[in-house]
Enzyme design. Structure first.
Site, mmCIF file in Angstrom:
data_model
loop_
_atom_site.group_PDB
_atom_site.id
_atom_site.type_symbol
_atom_site.label_atom_id
_atom_site.label_comp_id
_atom_site.label_asym_id
_atom_site.label_seq_id
_atom_site.Cartn_x
_atom_site.Cartn_y
_atom_site.Cartn_z
ATOM 1 N N GLY A 58 0.930 -1.390 0.009
ATOM 2 C CA GLY A 58 0.185 0.404 -0.406
ATOM 3 C C GLY A 58 1.218 1.196 0.017
ATOM 4 N N SER A 59 0.252 1.984 0.689
ATOM 5 C CA SER A 59 0.968 3.513 0.611
ATOM 6 C C SER A 59 2.243 3.405 1.996
ATOM 7 C CB SER A 59 0.262 4.894 0.946
ATOM 8 O OG SER A 59 -0.653 4.953 0.003
ATOM 9 N N THR A 60 2.508 2.725 1.967
ATOM 10 C CA THR A 60 3.819 3.143 3.008
ATOM 11 C C THR A 60 5.176 2.477 2.558
ATOM 12 O OG1 THR A 60 4.109 0.430 2.652
ATOM 13 C CG2 THR A 60 2.315 1.442 4.622
ATOM 14 N N ILE A 61 4.915 2.686 0.757
ATOM 15 C CA ILE A 61 6.150 3.041 0.228
ATOM 16 C C ILE A 61 6.621 4.107 0.137
ATOM 17 C CG2 ILE A 61 6.756 0.110 -0.374
ATOM 18 C CD1 ILE A 61 4.889 2.245 -2.992
ATOM 19 N N LYS A 62 5.333 4.723 -0.536
ATOM 20 C CA LYS A 62 5.845 6.366 -0.777
ATOM 21 C C LYS A 62 7.081 6.758 -0.590
ATOM 22 C CE LYS A 62 0.849 6.429 -1.800
ATOM 23 N NZ LYS A 62 -0.965 7.645 -1.673
#
Length: 635
Positions: A327-331
């Protein structure tokens, strides 16, 4: 008449017959006597050493002495795996007259249920080295010992021996990290060193027990004893003491591990905490857990079936084998990749209308906030978790450069030094898709990877490790579970550590960290409620991982979905920003938005490590989770 009398009386003929018979009898006697004397001479002269040795072996027996398995401690000296005295039933198969009758008698004496009785029979017939005692039953109770003692005369070849048995005081909390020992099976028996494992019946099966089997086991010893005709030991003639296994001190903190387990409160998920500077794994929890002590003595069929059939998969180690879309944790990682590749600067902006479109494609790839965030720069894109910014960035980078930069942080690789059974998960690439599906890579798939969806899969340990590398400003320190073996400290620089991540402008780290700090402290931060009253500077990023894909114009509504189809909640964080002491990854399966259900747990872990867990109220955290709105799909 006279002729008949002449036929009856022939003294010369009778004497001749008698002499012949006497001669034959004498020859037979002398021949048998010669054979007997020859055999006696052969046995006592020619075969003297052979039979002298056999006689000695009947009187003198060599017995293996198993070593004491090393203990396992946490980083503060708290005992995590110990050895408790127990009584085991041992059998030397070569000394048992009638195996089937003996087993039937044992089943009756010990009152074994049919399922256990069958396993008992299987173990008794397991291939074993000649004259080596085989373990039939562990941890006998007093009543069983008494019945065996009374019937000892009926059970030749069987003995009750006192031995040390592995025991885990915090079995459920530590089960997945420490693992457990179990009986040596037939396959393992063929590969183990016969001398070193003589008399040993248990071996590390999973976790730390498996990774450090060689150090924990030690070296078997031997003793030579004199026995009577019944095989009872009369005296000890010689002895070579076993070498005990080394004690193992782990990097885990028992209190932090227990807190992580309590925070998940029985919900399916995992929490991993790593010390960035040393790579020490401070906590690594997978929930639900299981009682690992059941596997030491041999779990019964009904209990094992219950664990296998449990829909929550308690035997599955989510921390190292669970594979989830990040999910967005890798942004933040993608932002650094964009900076390093020159596709963006910290001040680059886009105008977000709420969606992104590929050239010549009518499909709209939507932001979680359907009307968009307007003007968005890099820091704000992290704080508000803007999807459109990262659709654009992923499209500009392309899958090849995305794959190269993300593998540098450890995604798609096994990252642990001594973590047995770890999965590499998946960082997709063109070559991977061609090999897996025999299909080309499509631009829309790159966009999905840009927001941590699609084929991309990570483990909680991978995410915690990548967060630690981020906190270290690109310096790699490989995560590990062992801190000390015996008195020897494990070095920080471990073999096969990936190369450090080099970025030309150090200020870019600060700008990414600033965006992560605004996630918790900014007015628009997706986890701003979690950051209230923080006593230190913390950077984090929430993530919401879809379990199934939505159509272009569909909206996510958790209330309309079955519980196991709801989104996973993720959060990654490290603190303090200026001198990181802890990096955390949290995943709670089917819990909804990461900005709520996962962020509070990450905050509790950092509070406990930096401030002390005496200030935490787990019940209060649970109340916050129940009251928070988990409907924000972007964070």
């Amino acid at each position: 008449m006279r002729k008949q009398r002449d036929n009856l009386k022939r003294p010369e003929q009778e004497l001749r017959i008698f002499r012949m018979r006497a001669l034959l009898a004498s020859l037979v006697v002398f021949t048998l006597t010669g054979i007997l004397m020859g055999r006696l001479g052969y046995l006592q002269v020619v075969q003297h050493e052979v039979y002298s040795t056999r006689s000695e072996n009947n009187r003198v027996r060599v017995e293996p002495l198993p070593p004491t398995r090393g203990l396992i401690y946490d980083r503060n000296g708290e005992l995590l795996a110990e050895n408790r005295p127990t009584y085991n039933l041992m059998m030397v198969r070569e000394r048992v007259d009638d195996l089937d009758a003996t087993l039937a008698l044992l089943v009756d004496l010990l009152a074994l249920p049919e399922e256990e009785a069958e396993a008992f029979r299987v173990r008794s017939r397991q291939r074993q080295r000649p004259f080596q005692p085989a373990l039939l039953m562990s941890d006998l109770d007093e009543a069983q010992i008494a019945r065996l003692a009374v019937n000892r005369h009926r059970l030749p070849g069987l003995e009750v021996e006192a031995q040390l048995l592995r025991y885990y005081p915090d079995a459920e909390i530590m089960a997945h990290a420490i693992g457990y020992v179990g009986r040596i099976n037939a396959e393992e028996l063929t590969t183990l060193d016969a001398g070193r494992y003589a008399g040993t019946h248990f071996i590390g099966k999973t976790g730390v027990e498996r990774s450090y089997e060689e150090q924990l086991h030690g070296q078997a010893g031997l003793r030579k004893v004199e026995t009577n005709a019944r095989g009872r030991v009369l005296r000890e003639l010689d002895r070579s003491d076993p070498v005990p296994g080394s004690d193992l001190t782990l990097t885990l903190d028992k209190e932090l591990q227990s807190l992580a387990y309590d925070l998940l409160d029985g919900r399916r998920g995992s929490i991993v905490a790593v010390a960035p500077a040393s790579g020490e794994i401070l906590a690594m929890v997978s929930v639900p857990g299981f009682d690992s002590n059941q596997f030491v003595t041999g779990i019964d069929f009904a209990s094992y079936r219950a664990l296998q059939d449990n829909l929550d998969l308690p035997l599955f180690n989510r921390a190292i084998r669970g594979q989830y879309p990040p999910g967005s944790t890798i942004k933040p990682f993608l932002a650094l990749a964009g900076l390093a590749e020159g596709e963006i600067t910290p001040d680059s902006t886009i105008n977000d209308p709420g969606f992104f479109q590929l050239p010549n494609d009518s499909r709209r790839y939507r932001n979680w906030l359907r009307w968009g965030h307007g003007r968005v720069d890099m820091e704000r894109s992290i704080a508000v978790s803007n999807n459109t910014y990262y659709y654009t960035l992923a499209h500009d980078l392309g899958i090849d450069r995305l794959h190269e930069n993300m593998t540098g942080f450890g995604f798609g690789q096994r990252v642990g030094h001594d973590v047995f059974g770890e999965s590499s998960a998946l960082m997709p690439s063109r070559d991977w898709k061609r090999g897996r599906y025999n299909q080309p890579w499509y631009p829309g798939e790159t966009l999905s990877v840009g927001i941590g969806q699609g084929y991309w899969q990570v483990t909680p340990l991978q995410l915690a490790t990548a967060t630690a590398v981020l906190a270290n400003r690109g310096e790699w320190v490989k995560p590990r579970l062992a801190r000390r073996i015996g008195d020897e400290e494990l070095p920080v620089d471990l073999p096969e550590t990936p190369p450090d991540i080099k970025i030309t402008n150090d200020n870019w780290w600060d700008r990414v960290f600033s965006g992560m700090e605004k996630v918790l402290s900014g007015n628009e931060g997706t986890a701003r409620r979690t950051g209230v009253d923080l006593e230190y500077r913390m950077g984090g990023k929430s993530g919401t991982a879809q379990v199934f894909s939505l159509g272009q114009d569909q909206r996510y509504n958790a209330d309309e979905l079955a519980e196991r189809l709801r989104d996973h909640a993720l959060f990654m964080a490290f603190a303090p920003l200026e001198d990181p002491q802890i990096a955390v990854s949290v995943i709670v399966e089917n819990a909804g938005g990461g900005s709520t259900h996962a962020a509070h747990l990450a905050r509790a872990m950092t509070d406990a490590w930096l401030l002390g867990d005496d200030q935490l109220d787990v019940d209060e955290i649970r109340d916050e989770l129940e009251n928070d709105d988990a409907s924000v799909p972007g964070g």
